[in-house]
Each structure stands twice: as structure tokens, then as C-alpha cells.
Design an enzyme around this catalytic site. Structure first.
Site, mmCIF file in Angstrom:
data_model
loop_
_atom_site.group_PDB
_atom_site.id
_atom_site.type_symbol
_atom_site.label_atom_id
_atom_site.label_comp_id
_atom_site.label_asym_id
_atom_site.label_seq_id
_atom_site.Cartn_x
_atom_site.Cartn_y
_atom_site.Cartn_z
ATOM 1 N N ASP A 36 -7.234 108.081 3.540
ATOM 2 C CA ASP A 36 -7.777 109.526 3.312
ATOM 3 C C ASP A 36 -6.838 110.047 2.153
ATOM 4 O O ASP A 36 -5.744 109.624 1.782
ATOM 5 C CB ASP A 36 -7.296 110.295 4.762
ATOM 6 C CG ASP A 36 -7.912 111.559 4.819
ATOM 7 O OD1 ASP A 36 -7.862 112.381 3.879
ATOM 8 O OD2 ASP A 36 -8.864 111.680 5.821
ATOM 9 N N ASP A 58 -9.082 107.713 -2.647
ATOM 10 C CA ASP A 58 -10.181 108.524 -2.811
ATOM 11 C C ASP A 58 -11.428 107.314 -2.667
ATOM 12 O O ASP A 58 -11.542 106.299 -3.135
ATOM 13 C CB ASP A 58 -10.162 108.859 -4.214
ATOM 14 C CG ASP A 58 -11.572 109.873 -4.586
ATOM 15 O OD1 ASP A 58 -12.498 109.556 -3.884
ATOM 16 O OD2 ASP A 58 -11.487 110.283 -5.639
ATOM 17 N N VAL A 59 -12.429 107.803 -1.733
ATOM 18 C CA VAL A 59 -13.620 106.878 -1.529
ATOM 19 C C VAL A 59 -14.311 106.460 -2.806
ATOM 20 O O VAL A 59 -15.357 105.563 -2.770
ATOM 21 C CB VAL A 59 -14.396 107.243 -0.169
ATOM 22 C CG1 VAL A 59 -13.661 107.298 1.004
ATOM 23 C CG2 VAL A 59 -15.125 108.894 -0.704
ATOM 24 N N TYR A 163 -26.313 118.184 0.451
ATOM 25 C CA TYR A 163 -25.873 117.518 1.670
ATOM 26 C C TYR A 163 -26.698 116.535 2.272
ATOM 27 O O TYR A 163 -26.495 115.519 2.456
ATOM 28 C CB TYR A 163 -25.190 118.496 2.635
ATOM 29 C CG TYR A 163 -24.533 117.953 3.759
ATOM 30 C CD1 TYR A 163 -23.427 117.184 3.716
ATOM 31 C CD2 TYR A 163 -25.138 117.984 5.176
ATOM 32 C CE1 TYR A 163 -22.533 116.432 4.769
ATOM 33 C CE2 TYR A 163 -24.447 117.546 6.248
ATOM 34 C CZ TYR A 163 -23.151 116.825 5.953
ATOM 35 O OH TYR A 163 -22.640 116.120 7.039
ATOM 36 N N THR A 198 -15.020 119.501 14.364
ATOM 37 C CA THR A 198 -14.460 118.971 13.245
ATOM 38 C C THR A 198 -13.673 120.049 12.194
ATOM 39 O O THR A 198 -14.193 120.922 12.300
ATOM 40 C CB THR A 198 -15.239 117.973 12.200
ATOM 41 O OG1 THR A 198 -16.068 118.563 11.800
ATOM 42 C CG2 THR A 198 -15.869 116.959 13.484
#
Length: 255
Positions: A36, A58-59, A163, A198
């Protein structure tokens, strides 16, 4: 695949769906590497004990995710990296044309696509390369990848072009990735959550959150991260779940 004595990489693991999944897998006897960008990931790994490691990452970075994958392979020992639950992502809301007639910001759109879709591909490619080197287990299985889509992939609302497109891309990658990785004994699945409790949900007004909860047919509430984690564990342990997207939404259909 069994969870016990296997090692899993979880992205977006500092909170929400990722944190709950890490807790469940550790409780089932697994080991986890938590990835994360948040500082909180290290504290969460400490709470989980010796079975957990934290890697800041960082993904969208090849180097960062390779470091996380390498950490998971090392933690897994002879069994290497057994699975990935990729929860990292962002929510964005912007109309194509706002009330003043201004067009949406192109950079903001690209950022959402980069994190949610390109980031997913980045995690998949590096994790799959590592899993392909594992010794085959039962049914010649070497690993499992679980990506997080969203019901917005199918039921996108006004302002969710970026999104919805990013999550629809995650849905679209599931079957071809599963077909491609079948020769390596690696399964690919996606979960499409509905409205869940969340940190992302906490960013919207309480009134809006209550309206979303009321729109769920049953149970008439927001989903709980532990319910997502339960499904993730079931996917890991059921070898016939492959190349599919599972809606986890209480029957809600967004309008």
C-alpha cells in the site's frame, strides 16, 4: 489451493477490503505481504504478527510491485507466491461537461485509468511470472489472482465515466487472462463489489451513503469488508472458480 502455509500478496492492504482480506487469510493459517502507499500498512502488518510483512508501493510502478512480489516469494519459501488479491484503486467522479459548460479534465481521467486498470495489469503480469515458477500442486495449480472490479463496470452512474471504464477494463481482462495463464496453472478471478463500508465510501455525504444502503434489496445495508474477505478465501480454495466475475452486492442495480 489451501490458505494454510501459503503466501499471498494483497494490494490496497492498509484498510478496507484489503485489510480485511489480510486478516482473514492470516487467521486461516496463511502468510501475507501487504502492499500500500499508506504509512498505515506497516502498522497493520505489525498487528497481524509474524505471518505478515509490509511493503510500501505504488501499483503503477513496475519496480515497486516487483519488490512486493519478491518479498512474497521470499516469505513463501519453497512454495513461493501462491496468490494475489488486488484491492488497490481509486474512485473518481466527474461529468463530461459540468454545469458551467466546462469539459472534464483529461489528466484526471487518465489518472483513474492508470491506477485502476494499468495498475491491475502491472500487478497481474509480475505476480503471474512469479507463480509460473512454482511447483504444481493439486490439479497442477500454481497460483490464483483475484482482482477487484466494481458493479460500476456494469451499472455506471452519471459522473462515473472514468471509474466505470477502468473497472470495465478489469472485467474485460479476466477471461482472456484466465485463458492465457491456464497453461501455467494460474487462475484469474474478479470480484465486483457493490456499496461497501470502506474509506472510499466515507468520502461521500452520510445522506448519500444512507440512500445507497436503502437501495440494496437484501440485506438492506452496506456490505462489510469481512464479507468480501470471505468470498476471496472461497475463491482461493475452490479450483473451479476461474475466468469469472462475481458480483457481491446484495442484489443492487445502480441507476
Amino acid at each position: 489451493m489451501h490458505v494454510k502455509d501459503h503466501t499471498f500478496l494483497i494490494t490496497g492492504a492498509a484498510s478496507g477490503l484489503g485489510a480485511a482480506t489480510a486478516e482473514r487469510l492470516v487467521a486461516a493459517g496463511g502468510r501475507v505481504v501487504l502492499c500500500d502507499l499508506s504509512d498505515a500498512v506497516e502498522a497493520h502488518a505489525e498487528r497481524l504478527g509474524e505471518a505478515a510483512r509490509a511493503v510500501r508501493g505504488d501499483v503503477t510502478s513496475g519496480d515497486d510491485i516487483q519488490a512486493a512480489v519478491t518479498a512474497a516469494v521470499e516469505l513463501g519459501g519453497d512454495r513461493g507466491l501462491a496468490g494475489v488479491v488486488h484491492c488497490a484503486g481509486v474512485v473518481s467522479v466527474a461529468k463530461l461537461v459540468d454545469r458551467e459548460g466546462n469539459p472534464a479534465d483529461l489528466e484526471a481521467y487518465a489518472r483513474t485509468i492508470n491506477i485502476n486498470l494499468v495498475g491491475t495489469f502491472n500487478v497481474m503480469r509480475l505476480a503471474a511470472a512469479a507463480m509460473a515458477k512454482n511447483a504444481p500442486g493439486e490439479d497442477n495449480e500454481r497460483g490464483v489472482i483475484i482482482n477487484v472490479a466494481s458493479i460500476a463496470a456494469m451499472d455506471g452512474q452519471v459522473g462515473q465515466c472514468a471509474y466505470s471504464a477502468s473497472k470495465a477494463g478489469v472485467v474485460g481482462m479476466s477471461l482472456p487472462a484466465a485463458r492465457e495463464l491456464s497453461r501455467h496453472g494460474v487462475r484469474v478471478m474478479a470480484i465486483a463489489p457493490g456499496v461497501f463500508e470502506t474509506p472510499m465510501m466515507s468520502e461521500i455525504p452520510d445522506e448519500a451513503a444512507q440512500a445507497l444502503a436503502a437501495a440494496v434489496p437484501f440485506p438492506k445495508r452496506l456490505g462489510k469488508p469481512k464479507e468480501f474477505a470471505r468470498l476471496a478465501e472461497q475463491i482461493i480454495t475452490n479450483p473451479m472458480l476461474n475466468g469469472e466475475v462475481i458480483r457481491l452486492d446484495g442484489g443492487i442495480r445502480m441507476q
